[in-house]
Motif scaffolding. Sequence first.
Motif, PDB file in Angstrom:
ATOM      1  N   LYS A 196       0.854  -1.190   0.000  1.00  0.00           N
ATOM      2  CA  LYS A 196       0.000   0.000   0.000  1.00  0.00           C
ATOM      3  C   LYS A 196       0.889   1.240   0.000  1.00  0.00           C
ATOM      4  N   LEU A 197       0.606   2.159  -0.912  1.00  0.00           N
ATOM      5  CA  LEU A 197       1.416   3.372  -1.065  1.00  0.00           C
ATOM      6  C   LEU A 197       0.680   4.633  -0.628  1.00  0.00           C
ATOM      7  N   GLY A 198      -0.538   4.462  -0.135  1.00  0.00           N
ATOM      8  CA  GLY A 198      -1.272   5.638   0.302  1.00  0.00           C
ATOM      9  C   GLY A 198      -2.699   5.315   0.657  1.00  0.00           C
ATOM     10  N   ASP A 199      -3.327   6.266   1.346  1.00  0.00           N
ATOM     11  CA  ASP A 199      -4.705   6.113   1.804  1.00  0.00           C
ATOM     12  C   ASP A 199      -5.320   7.506   1.817  1.00  0.00           C
ATOM     13  N   LEU A 200      -6.141   7.798   0.815  1.00  0.00           N
ATOM     14  CA  LEU A 200      -6.751   9.112   0.711  1.00  0.00           C
ATOM     15  C   LEU A 200      -8.118   9.103   1.383  1.00  0.00           C
ATOM     16  N   PRO A 201      -8.348   9.995   2.339  1.00  0.00           N
ATOM     17  CA  PRO A 201      -9.668  10.093   2.957  1.00  0.00           C
ATOM     18  C   PRO A 201     -10.651  10.765   2.006  1.00  0.00           C
ATOM     19  N   TYR A 202     -11.920  10.711   2.365  1.00  0.00           N
ATOM     20  CA  TYR A 202     -12.922  11.428   1.581  1.00  0.00           C
ATOM     21  C   TYR A 202     -12.728  12.918   1.820  1.00  0.00           C
ATOM     22  N   LEU A 203     -12.505  13.666   0.753  1.00  0.00           N
ATOM     23  CA  LEU A 203     -12.262  15.100   0.859  1.00  0.00           C
ATOM     24  C   LEU A 203     -13.069  15.839  -0.200  1.00  0.00           C
ATOM     25  N   PRO A 204     -13.955  16.752   0.179  1.00  0.00           N
ATOM     26  CA  PRO A 204     -14.618  17.581  -0.823  1.00  0.00           C
ATOM     27  C   PRO A 204     -13.585  18.403  -1.597  1.00  0.00           C
ATOM     28  N   ARG A 205     -13.783  18.536  -2.893  1.00  0.00           N
ATOM     29  CA  ARG A 205     -12.881  19.310  -3.764  1.00  0.00           C
ATOM     30  C   ARG A 205     -11.428  18.843  -3.615  1.00  0.00           C
ATOM     31  N   ALA A 206     -11.243  17.534  -3.606  1.00  0.00           N
ATOM     32  CA  ALA A 206      -9.904  16.973  -3.404  1.00  0.00           C
ATOM     33  C   ALA A 206      -8.924  17.432  -4.475  1.00  0.00           C
ATOM     34  N   GLN A 208      -8.414  20.184  -5.592  1.00  0.00           N
ATOM     35  CA  GLN A 208      -7.895  21.525  -5.320  1.00  0.00           C
ATOM     36  C   GLN A 208      -7.010  21.550  -4.074  1.00  0.00           C
ATOM     37  N   ARG A 209      -6.771  20.402  -3.474  1.00  0.00           N
ATOM     38  CA  ARG A 209      -6.073  20.349  -2.192  1.00  0.00           C
ATOM     39  C   ARG A 209      -4.631  19.853  -2.341  1.00  0.00           C
ATOM     40  N   ASP A 210      -3.867  20.087  -1.276  1.00  0.00           N
ATOM     41  CA  ASP A 210      -2.531  19.509  -1.176  1.00  0.00           C
ATOM     42  C   ASP A 210      -2.689  18.097  -0.615  1.00  0.00           C
ATOM     43  N   LEU A 211      -2.371  17.103  -1.419  1.00  0.00           N
ATOM     44  CA  LEU A 211      -2.606  15.704  -1.061  1.00  0.00           C
ATOM     45  C   LEU A 211      -1.316  14.924  -0.817  1.00  0.00           C
ATOM     46  N   ALA A 212      -0.190  15.611  -0.840  1.00  0.00           N
ATOM     47  CA  ALA A 212       1.104  14.926  -0.770  1.00  0.00           C
ATOM     48  C   ALA A 212       1.234  14.058   0.468  1.00  0.00           C
ATOM     49  N   LYS A 213       0.681  14.510   1.591  1.00  0.00           N
ATOM     50  CA  LYS A 213       0.886  13.795   2.859  1.00  0.00           C
ATOM     51  C   LYS A 213       0.179  12.444   2.913  1.00  0.00           C
ATOM     52  N   PHE A 214      -0.723  12.192   1.980  1.00  0.00           N
ATOM     53  CA  PHE A 214      -1.461  10.929   1.999  1.00  0.00           C
ATOM     54  C   PHE A 214      -0.752   9.811   1.228  1.00  0.00           C
ATOM     55  N   ILE A 215       0.401  10.134   0.639  1.00  0.00           N
ATOM     56  CA  ILE A 215       1.183   9.139  -0.117  1.00  0.00           C
ATOM     57  C   ILE A 215       2.385   8.708   0.707  1.00  0.00           C
ATOM     58  N   ASP A 216       2.690   7.433   0.657  1.00  0.00           N
ATOM     59  CA  ASP A 216       3.835   6.878   1.379  1.00  0.00           C
ATOM     60  C   ASP A 216       4.627   5.985   0.431  1.00  0.00           C
ATOM     61  N   PHE A 217       5.753   6.504  -0.047  1.00  0.00           N
ATOM     62  CA  PHE A 217       6.607   5.747  -0.960  1.00  0.00           C
ATOM     63  C   PHE A 217       7.717   4.993  -0.232  1.00  0.00           C
ATOM     64  N   SER A 218       7.677   4.955   1.079  1.00  0.00           N
ATOM     65  CA  SER A 218       8.769   4.295   1.803  1.00  0.00           C
ATOM     66  C   SER A 218       8.953   2.826   1.414  1.00  0.00           C
ATOM     67  N   PRO A 219       7.874   2.087   1.051  1.00  0.00           N
ATOM     68  CA  PRO A 219       8.128   0.694   0.627  1.00  0.00           C
ATOM     69  C   PRO A 219       8.963   0.587  -0.645  1.00  0.00           C
ATOM     70  N   LEU A 220       8.979   1.653  -1.455  1.00  0.00           N
ATOM     71  CA  LEU A 220       9.729   1.616  -2.715  1.00  0.00           C
ATOM     72  C   LEU A 220      11.128   2.191  -2.578  1.00  0.00           C
ATOM     73  N   ASN A 221      11.342   3.026  -1.553  1.00  0.00           N
ATOM     74  CA  ASN A 221      12.662   3.580  -1.259  1.00  0.00           C
ATOM     75  C   ASN A 221      13.162   4.561  -2.316  1.00  0.00           C
ATOM     76  N   ILE A 222      12.298   4.985  -3.249  1.00  0.00           N
ATOM     77  CA  ILE A 222      12.791   5.845  -4.325  1.00  0.00           C
ATOM     78  C   ILE A 222      13.007   7.280  -3.857  1.00  0.00           C
ATOM     79  N   VAL A 223      12.191   7.751  -2.926  1.00  0.00           N
ATOM     80  CA  VAL A 223      12.362   9.109  -2.425  1.00  0.00           C
ATOM     81  C   VAL A 223      13.654   9.224  -1.622  1.00  0.00           C
ATOM     82  N   ALA A 224      13.924   8.221  -0.785  1.00  0.00           N
ATOM     83  CA  ALA A 224      15.148   8.234  -0.002  1.00  0.00           C
ATOM     84  C   ALA A 224      16.382   8.229  -0.905  1.00  0.00           C
ATOM     85  N   GLN A 225      16.328   7.436  -1.972  1.00  0.00           N
ATOM     86  CA  GLN A 225      17.453   7.382  -2.895  1.00  0.00           C
ATOM     87  C   GLN A 225      17.659   8.729  -3.600  1.00  0.00           C
ATOM     88  N   HIS A 226      16.560   9.414  -3.904  1.00  0.00           N
ATOM     89  CA  HIS A 226      16.661  10.670  -4.654  1.00  0.00           C
ATOM     90  C   HIS A 226      17.207  11.790  -3.777  1.00  0.00           C
TER      91      HIS A 226
END
Length: 228
Positions: A196-206, A208-226
């Motif tokens: 699982k790489l993320g879990d987005l809650p129900y958000l009106p007008r999603a 238009q929002r900043d959604l970055a915090k709902f993603i988790d790439f730690s299982p892929l390790n690509i962000v750490a490498q970059h």
Amino acid sequence: MLKHMFVTGTDTAVGKTVVARALLQHLAASHFTTVGYKPIAERNLMTAEGLRNHDALVLQTSSSLERPYSDVNPLLLTEAAAGCFTGAAVDYEAMSRGLRHLSALADTVVVDGNCGWRAIMNDYRPYSEWVIRERLPVVLVIGIKLGCISHAKLTAEAILNDGLPLLGWIANRINPGLAHYAEVLGVLNHIMPAPKLGDLPYLPRAEQRDLAKFIDFSPLNIVAQHTA
């Protein structure tokens, strides 16, 4: 570095474009240059600038790299052609050229698909054939609703059977009234053949929002490498 990811869904209207926005924002926050790509779009509206697709506009505004609309969405189906399955040819080469062009400009291109994995194009071929040809790693969006567990398992199996890497899946709570949400996620965590790489809650007008915090790439390790 992950140059491409293709966003597909368990069905239509499960929030692929919202998830694509979240992916673009999360990668940009980790110092990747990103651009969203909608190779082919239907349900377009005439604007002062010409035909425009809502999802493609969301991708355009969600990208860290500013690109003209024609780069983000090179092919637009007219309303007369969309969904009519006329047998008309689809310009897959134009889709591929657009992907190569954006790939030369950005660290990561997030490609937003249409409907589900076996969505049928106007020429009666599944969209997935183009994805297979381009060897795109896939992120699966699971709209959490009744029946989603079966749809998710079947879609994941189809992607893997097609020989493509399934990077992971992202839950999108499209029905805020669905009972047993946590239990559904528990089953998916147990049966899905990718993390699982993320879990987005129900958000009106999603979109238009900043959604970055709902993603988790730690299982892929690509962000750490970059960022290392």
